[in-house]
Design a protein around this motif. Structure first.
Motif, short mmCIF file in Angstrom:
data_model
loop_
_atom_site.label_atom_id
_atom_site.label_comp_id
_atom_site.label_asym_id
_atom_site.label_seq_id
_atom_site.Cartn_x
_atom_site.Cartn_y
_atom_site.Cartn_z
N UNK A 104 -1.68 -12.32 6.14
CA UNK A 104 -0.99 -11.76 4.90
C UNK A 104 0.17 -10.95 5.07
N UNK A 105 0.94 -10.90 4.14
CA UNK A 105 2.14 -10.00 4.24
C UNK A 105 2.08 -8.55 3.67
N UNK A 106 2.25 -7.61 4.52
CA UNK A 106 2.08 -6.36 4.00
C UNK A 106 3.32 -5.35 3.96
N UNK A 107 3.23 -4.46 3.01
CA UNK A 107 4.29 -3.58 2.87
C UNK A 107 3.81 -2.24 2.67
N UNK A 108 4.66 -1.21 3.24
CA UNK A 108 4.03 0.00 3.12
C UNK A 108 4.96 0.97 2.53
N UNK A 109 4.53 1.90 1.50
CA UNK A 109 5.41 3.05 1.04
C UNK A 109 4.48 4.32 1.49
N UNK A 110 5.16 5.36 1.61
CA UNK A 110 4.59 6.75 1.96
C UNK A 110 5.05 7.71 1.21
N UNK A 111 4.34 8.99 0.95
CA UNK A 111 5.00 9.91 -0.13
C UNK A 111 4.21 11.13 0.58
N UNK A 112 4.83 12.43 0.50
CA UNK A 112 4.24 13.47 0.52
C UNK A 112 5.17 14.73 -0.08
N UNK A 113 4.39 15.90 -0.29
CA UNK A 113 5.21 16.93 -0.83
C UNK A 113 6.02 17.64 0.30
N UNK A 121 0.95 -1.10 0.09
CA UNK A 121 0.03 -0.01 -0.02
C UNK A 121 0.93 1.27 -0.02
N UNK A 122 0.65 2.18 -0.85
CA UNK A 122 1.16 3.60 -1.13
C UNK A 122 0.55 4.35 -0.55
N UNK A 123 0.67 4.97 0.76
CA UNK A 123 -0.16 5.88 1.29
C UNK A 123 0.26 7.28 1.20
N UNK A 137 10.27 -0.18 4.64
CA UNK A 137 9.38 0.68 3.84
C UNK A 137 10.05 1.56 3.09
N UNK A 138 9.48 2.43 2.06
CA UNK A 138 9.90 3.36 1.27
C UNK A 138 9.18 4.69 1.58
N UNK A 139 9.83 5.73 1.86
CA UNK A 139 9.30 7.15 2.34
C UNK A 139 9.72 8.17 1.37
N UNK A 140 8.92 8.80 0.78
CA UNK A 140 9.45 9.41 -0.32
C UNK A 140 9.04 11.24 -0.19
N UNK A 141 10.09 11.80 0.46
CA UNK A 141 9.58 13.33 0.89
C UNK A 141 9.67 14.11 -0.55
#
Ligand SMILES: Cc1cc2nc3c(=O)[nH]c(=O)nc-3n(C[C@H](O)[C@H](O)[C@H](O)COP(=O)(O)O)c2cc1C
Length: 195
Positions: free
Chosen positions: A116-125, A80-82, A152-156
Motif C-alpha cells: 500500500x502507498x503511504x504518506x506522512x505528515x508531522x507537526x509539533x509546536x 498519516x499525520x503524526x 512529506x509535510x513537516x509543520x513546525x
C-alpha cells in the motif's frame, strides 16, 4: 476511465484541537481539491487496548483493529499525520499499527500495509516539526512493507501555523501540502494502473 485514488487519512492524536488533526484537515481539503476520494477517520472511533499477546491469544484481535485493517486494505493509499512524543511515534498510533498488523480474516492476514502507498505528515509546536517521529514512522511502515513516498509535510510551531479557516498561513507550507498531495495521488494512480 480510471477512477480517482482512494486515500485513507487520519491523525495520530485524538486530543481536542490537535495540531495533527488540523494538518489532516488541511490535507483532506487539498487531496479533495486535487480529485482524490478521501476517507478521513479518527482513531478515537476505534479504541483499542494496549497490545498484549496474552490478550490476543485469549480473545483474538479486537474487532476495531480488524475494522481498521479492512479500511487500510480497501484504500489505495494511507496518509498519516503524526505528532511526536519524546522524539518518536505516539503510543496511540504505534499501538493501532501493531494491532492492525495482527489482523486476520478467515485465518489469513489482512494485507493492510503490504504494497500500500503511504504518506506522512508531522507537526509539533516546536521548531523541529516532529521530524524524529516522522522518520521513526517511516521506518516502521517500511518494515511492514508499505511504500511510503519521499515527499512529506513537516509543520513546525504548529500552534501558530493555521489561519481561522484552518489553512496554513505560510506559503511554504501550502506549497508543500500541494506538492505532497500531488505526489501521493500520482504514485497511487500509477500503482492502480499496474495492478
Ligand atoms: C508525552 C509527550 C511527549 C512529547 N514529546 C515531544 C517531542 O519529543 N517533541 C515535540 O516536538 N513535542 C513533544 N511533545 C509536545 C507535542 O508536540 C504537543 O503536545 C502536540 O500538541 C501533540 O500533538 P497534537 O497537537 O497532534 O495532539 C510531547 C507531548 C507529550 C504529551
Amino acid at each position: 476511465m480510471t477512477r480517482p485514488p482512494r486515500i485513507l487519512l487520519f491523525a495520530g492524536s485524538i486530543r481536542t484541537g490537535a495540531y495533527s488533526g488540523k494538518v489532516a484537515a488541511a490535507a483532506q481539503k487539498e487531496l479533495a481539491l486535487q480529485g482524490a476520494e478521501v476517507t478521513r477517520i479518527s482513531l478515537g472511533d476505534y479504541p483499542l487496548p494496549i497490545m498484549n499477546q496474552d490478550l490476543e491469544t485469549e480473545e483474538g484481535v479486537p474487532e476495531n483493529a480488524i475494522k481498521l485493517a479492512r479500511l487500510f486494505a480497501s484504500h489505495d493509499a494511507v496518509m498519516i499525520c503524526t505528532p511526536e512524543y519524546n522524539g518518536s511515534i505516539p503510543p496511540l498510533l504505534k499501538n493501532a499499527i501493531d494491532w492492525i498488523s495482527r489482523a486476520k480474516e478467515n485465518g489469513k492476514p489482512i494485507r493492510a500495509f503490504s504494497g500500500r502507498i503511504g504518506c506522512i505528515c508531522c507537526s509539533s509546536n516546536g521548531h523541529f516539526a516532529g521530524i524524529r517521529s516522522a522518520s521513526h514512522l517511516r521506518q516502521v511502515l517500511a518494515h511492514i512493507q508499505m511504500d511510503v513516498i519521499a515527499s512529506q509535510v513537516s509543520v513546525p510551531n504548529a500552534g501558530e501555523a493555521f489561519d481561522q479557516n484552518g489553512d496554513f498561513k505560510e506559503e511554504r507550507l501550502r506549497n508543500g501540502m500541494n506538492r505532497t498531495c500531488k505526489a501521493l495521488i500520482e504514485t497511487a494512480s500509477l500503482c492502480m494502473q499496474m495492478d
